[in-house]
Design an enzyme around this catalytic site. Structure first.
Site, PDB file in Angstrom:
ATOM      1  N   PRO A   1       5.126  53.439  14.599  1.00  0.00           N
ATOM      2  CA  PRO A   1       5.979  52.658  14.062  1.00  0.00           C
ATOM      3  C   PRO A   1       4.838  51.637  13.537  1.00  0.00           C
ATOM      4  CG  PRO A   1       6.293  53.004  16.200  1.00  0.00           C
ATOM      5  CD  PRO A   1       5.663  53.917  16.321  1.00  0.00           C
ATOM      6  N   ILE A   2       5.301  50.759  12.369  1.00  0.00           N
ATOM      7  CA  ILE A   2       4.676  50.153  11.371  1.00  0.00           C
ATOM      8  C   ILE A   2       3.507  48.799  12.466  1.00  0.00           C
ATOM      9  CG2 ILE A   2       5.621  48.501  10.465  1.00  0.00           C
ATOM     10  CD1 ILE A   2       3.242  50.689   8.947  1.00  0.00           C
ATOM     11  N   CYS A   3       4.798  48.482  13.378  1.00  0.00           N
ATOM     12  CA  CYS A   3       4.350  47.269  14.174  1.00  0.00           C
ATOM     13  C   CYS A   3       3.247  47.845  14.627  1.00  0.00           C
ATOM     14  CB  CYS A   3       5.408  46.322  14.769  1.00  0.00           C
ATOM     15  SG  CYS A   3       6.658  47.508  15.652  1.00  0.00           S
ATOM     16  N   THR A   4       3.534  48.638  16.020  1.00  0.00           N
ATOM     17  CA  THR A   4       2.255  49.280  16.617  1.00  0.00           C
ATOM     18  C   THR A   4       1.237  49.387  16.164  1.00  0.00           C
ATOM     19  OG1 THR A   4       3.804  50.805  17.813  1.00  0.00           O
ATOM     20  CG2 THR A   4       1.922  51.159  17.780  1.00  0.00           C
TER      21      THR A   4
ATOM     22  N   ASN B   1      -0.199  46.456  15.039  1.00  0.00           N
ATOM     23  CA  ASN B   1      -0.350  45.087  16.149  1.00  0.00           C
ATOM     24  C   ASN B   1      -0.440  45.326  17.785  1.00  0.00           C
ATOM     25  OD1 ASN B   1       0.833  42.952  14.284  1.00  0.00           O
ATOM     26  ND2 ASN B   1       2.729  43.004  14.808  1.00  0.00           N
TER      27      ASN B   1
END
Lengths: 418, 524
Positions: free
Chosen positions: A195-198, A201
């Site tokens: 996932p791009i948020c992982t 961030n």
């Protein structure tokens, strides 16, 4: 003393041969006159070409779009260091026709999609040794489409092999009669993605750092420049950026080799597994063309890392639901959350689900166009739908038709809102 | 640093057996007796990945018929020694491998008491009379050199690995993760207790690693259940309910992961039965200076599990899979697992050094890399013990497979195996392996059946065996390249395991049925 079994078995009925088998010299004639197509001249392809040539096939064609790379030499035994950079199909064809006298091998250096139905209809059967799901789906759909119920010769058996490390599979697809490649897509696992948020961030794994370098930093530092995955300098840059990020977060395990593996999605590959799978495929090709013994019905799974284990079974057709060979008005049903947007539906469901897995889909219903990638005017007009919720755009009783430039057929599906 | 040219060439296999496996492969020397199609195909799959040296032993000359089956002879080679041609054409596959041709009769060589077999790491024998194979297998058995015996006829292939013993540390299991949720150690407990779930803002709450969640809820459960873990299915369902009730929002991935992992706590962390058997193996009873490192390590491992402080547990692997968490908490948790694993390695090394001292070996004689690898993989060690070819028909495995086959509704592969073995003994008896050997014909049917009866006493043939006999007769002792190539693939794969000391080897017999596309293995 070497005795070739072929000359013997064609003359005699065996205890396992089909009742309709008529032995005699015509069997060998048919074998020698049949034209067979090999798709892929890589790890499996090299083996397949050798095996077919030594099985008595005389007219073999081979398609491959790749050129030879140094990392092929540990298994693609028809290539030498001096061949690096040359087309695989051409070098492989030349080698085998030189070694095995009386066999004609015709190479084509290019994509399978560049050839049309007329081209494919000249073959008795097709043997595939590919590493791409997309190419397999394409040839499978084409061969299924080519079947004319009135003309049995329009059925072109497809023998498909695949390997990954110590594992592999060989299968026989008789288009419209046995389970096709599309019928079994759900046997593939869901593609590993992060996932791009992982990535942005909360990185935890070395892979997250590598994805950060390739998906986020590359575009920022080199806007508009395409990442060349075969360029060692590009990989080196990604590796250094990923390593720096990993150090910052105290994450261990970023190496050049892992960076390359993640970026290029490298699958381990060895000569021995390729030999096993290619031999299993060509053994089926020989049996199908000569009928000297029954052919595989229809799937053999191979695992070699723990002893040797194979599982041979009949994979069932998806009679109705297969978007390629299904007879009915089959469609897939996809369960999605009520609040999912069209954009998330495309990137998280359509692009990842193993039984759909499209790269740049266009979507419509009977009523309206949801999203079209092409032409530009339509793309612009439909782009505003991307942020809308699916539930606002499509009802549960409506059918969505998905097309993709990589697929020679359309997929139909219905939604179920969870 | 970008990889060297050699690493680039071998990249796709280094991802499987790494530099250590590659180095072991490159230090090996493999011998092939008889440059048959099967043998050459097998060698191809060893030369490509870079086996150090190979020797091909054969005294016949290339005949036109050979070209129809074997890819490693060419038109120009007709009339030349097969050993020389195969060595040349196979050698072309990899410049880093050294090939030798020995223009000598393999059967004569087997009878030559002065021949030095010790230089070979593995020997392959194909299409040679069974009596010679037996002779060689006894010679090599005494020298602990593995022998691969393989032949094909028609659509069938047979292969047997004849090897005394191999001990493998790096077996490459699917996962090395060992969470020990039922037996947390002080550092893990302290870390868990440092979380106050109720006071956490929702974003932090959603990033608490599931391991912490589970341990917290176990603690909560235990205090309400006299210190006992949720044991029964019903209790685990209640335990899940406990977790579910506590979640502050519906879309919390870490809670989903915790729920999906409840089954793990029902599995008490113990020593797996296979490993217990290794710990109790007589090989560790009388160790001396010369004993293999593996058994020395196993004895140290046994002492480790017996040390009171370790509660009967094995060293921790220290491997953690990915889970929903923020970076700091994940890395912290990972560090706790790694540090515990390092502490175990440290204590293990102390015990090992004491043992080495007892054995009059210097304490550094087993490298720290070896020790680390051993501790990391100690839940998945493998000891494979083979048996002599001579004991094949009297083995326990043979008897039970025979009995099982009688119950099988379909064509049992064991019957195919029996027919293939009787066929080979038949060839031996009838001198079919001579230079101008004859082919098997339908007149040999009776002889095959009689032979079956005399070998596999007291059983007569069954229709299933007779069917395979008639298929074999149909092919007139002939072979198919595809079957040779298939068996060459299997043989090479098994040799790669023996040479790299990685993955789990076949023990010990396999047949391939190319008619139905099946294989079957037995320990015979």
């Amino acid at each position: 003393m070497t005795i070739n079994a072929l000359d013997r078995v064609i003359e005699i009925i065996g205890p396992f041969t089909d009742e309709s088998y008529v032995p005699g010299p015509h069997v060998k004639e048919f074998l020698e006159n049949s034209k067979v197509l090999v798709i892929g001249a890589g790890g499996l392809g090299c083996e397949i070409l050798k095996n077919l040539a030594l099985s008595g096939f005389k007219d073999i064609h081979v398609i491959d779009m790749d050129t030879i790379d140094i990392s092929n030499l540990n298994r693609q035994f028809l290539f030498r260091a001096a061949d690096i950079g040359k087309p695989k199909a051409t070098v492989a064809a030349e080698f085998v026709s030189k070694r095995v006298k009386g066999v004609k091998i015709t190479p084509y250096f290019g994509k399978i999609q560049e050839k049309n139905e007329e081209y494919y209809s000249q073959f008795t059967l097709v043997v595939c040794g590919l590493d791409s799901v997309e190419a397999r789906r394409w040839i499978n759909a084409l061969l299924v489409n080519m079947v004319d119920d009135e003309n049995p010769e329009s059925i072109k058996p497809l023998i498909d092999g695949g390997t990954e490390g110590f594992k592999g599979q060989a299968r026989v697809i008789i288009p419209t009669i046995s389970s096709c490649y599309e019928c079994s897509l759900d046997m593939l696992g869901k593609q590993q993605t992060y996932p791009i948020c992982t990535i942005a961030n909360t990185p935890r794994l070395p892979e997250h750092c590598i994805e950060w370098a390739s998906e986020l930093e590359w575009v920022k530092v080199f806007p508009g420049k395409k990442l060349d995955k075969d360029n060692m300098e590009n990989i080196q840059w990604l590796y250094e950026v990923a390593l720096q990020r990993a150090n910052e977060f105290k994450i261990t395990g970023v190496t050049y080799s892992l960076t390359q593996g993640v970026i290029k999605n490298i699958i381990p590959s060895i000569a021995s597994t390729n030999a096993v799978i290619a031999a299993a495929c060509c053994n089926e090709a020989l049996k199908i063309v000569t009928s000297v013994n029954p052919y595989l019905d229809n799937y053999m799974m191979y695992t070699g890392n723990e002893g040797v284990y194979t599982y041979t079974f009949q994979h069932q057709r998806k009679e109705k639901d297969c978007p390629v060979c299904g007879k009915g008005n089959g469609y897939l049903t996809v369960s999605i959350p009520k609040d999912i947007t069209l954009e998330d539906f495309i990137t998280e469901e359509l692009m990842l689900r193993p039984d759909i897995k499209v790269k740049s889909p266009s979507l419509r219903t009977v009523r309206t166009v949801l999203y079209f990638q092409w032409p530009p005017q339509l793309k612009e007009a439909t782009e505003r739908n991307l942020s809308k919720k699916m539930i606002e755009l499509v009802n549960e009783d409506e059918e969505i038709v998905i097309t993709d430039p990589a697929l020679p057929f359309s997929l139909r599906l219905r939604l179920f809102y969870e | 640093m970008p990889p060297s040219e050699r690493d680039r060439k071998y990249d796709r296999q280094l991802r499987l057996w790494a530099g250590t496996g590659q180095a072991a492969l490159e230090a090996s020397h493999v011998a092939l007796l008889n440059a048959s199609a099967t043998g050459c195909e097998l060698m191809k799959n060893l030369i490509l990945p870079g086996v150090g040296e190979f020797t091909i032993i054969d005294d016949s000359l290339v005949k036109p018929d050979d070209l129809k089956l074997n890819f490693f002879f060419n038109d120009e080679s007709v009339g030349s020694p097969r050993s020389v041609i195969a060595c040349k054409l196979l050698g072309e596959l990899n410049q880093d491998t050294r090939g030798h041709a020995l223009f000598q009769n393999p059967e004569v060589l087997i009878n030559d008491v002065d021949f030095q077999w010790d230089k070979f790491s593995v020997v392959i024998i194909t299409n040679i009379s069974e009596s010679s194979v037996r002779k060689l297998s006894n010679i090599l058995w005494n020298k602990s050199i593995p022998l691969i015996y393989v032949y094909t006829v028609g659509f069938y292939g047979y292969l047997r690995v004849i090897n005394r013993e191999i001990t493998i540390v790096d077996t490459h299991p699917e996962s090395l993760v060992d969470l020990r949720l039922d037996q947390p150690w002080p550092e893990l407990i302290d870390y868990t207790m440092s979380f106050d779930l109720d006071s956490l803002p929702i974003l932090d709450y959603a990033h608490v690693p599931f391991v912490v969640l589970i341990l917290k809820f176990i603690d909560q459960w235990k205090s309400a259940h006299n210190g006992l873990m949720p044991g029964t299915y019903e209790e685990r369902t209640q335990f899940k309910q406990l977790i579910n009730d506590a979640r502050k929002a519906s879309d919390l991935e870490n809670f989903d992961e915790a729920l999906a992992s409840v089954w793990r706590i029902s599995q008490k962390t113990t020593i797996p039965p296979d490993i217990l058997a290794i710990l109790n193996d007589p090989s560790i009873d009388n160790l001396n200076e010369e004993s293999p490192d593996f058994w020395v390590l196993v004895k140290a491992l046994k002492r480790f599990t017996e040390a009171p402080r370790n509660n009967g547990l094995l060293p921790l692997s220290g491997v953690l899979f990915d889970m929903k968490a923020d970076t700091n908490n994940y890395i912290r948790l990972q560090t706790i697992y790694r540090e515990k694993s390092l502490a175990d390695v440290h204590f293990f090394t102390e015990l090992l050094n004491e043992l080495l001292l007892e054995l009059n070996r210097p304490s550094s004689s087993i490298s720290s890399e070896e020790i680390k690898l051993f501790c990391k993989n100690c839940r998945y060690l493998n000891v494979t013990r083979g048996s002599k070819l001579d004991s094949e028909f009297s083995s326990e495995g043979f008897r039970s497979a025979y009995e099982l086959a009688a119950f099988s509704e379909n064509h049992d592969p064991f019957y195919t195996y029996l027919a293939l073995r009787v066929y080979s003994l038949f060839l031996d008896k009838n001198w079919y392996y001579s230079e101008n050997g004859k082919q098997i014909t339908s007149r040999d049917d009776v002889e095959l059946k009689n032979l079956f009866k005399s070998i596999i006493t007291p059983f007569p043939t069954v229709p299933a065996v007779e069917k395979v006999f008639s298929e074999i007769i149909r092919t007139g002792s002939g072979e198919f390249h595809n079957i040779c190539s298939f068996m060459g693939g299997i043989g090479a794969q098994e040799i790669l395991k023996l040479l790299t000391w990685q993955y789990i080897p076949l023990n010990n017999t396999i047949i391939y049925d190319g008619i139905f596309g099946t294989t079957k293995t037995w320990k015979l």
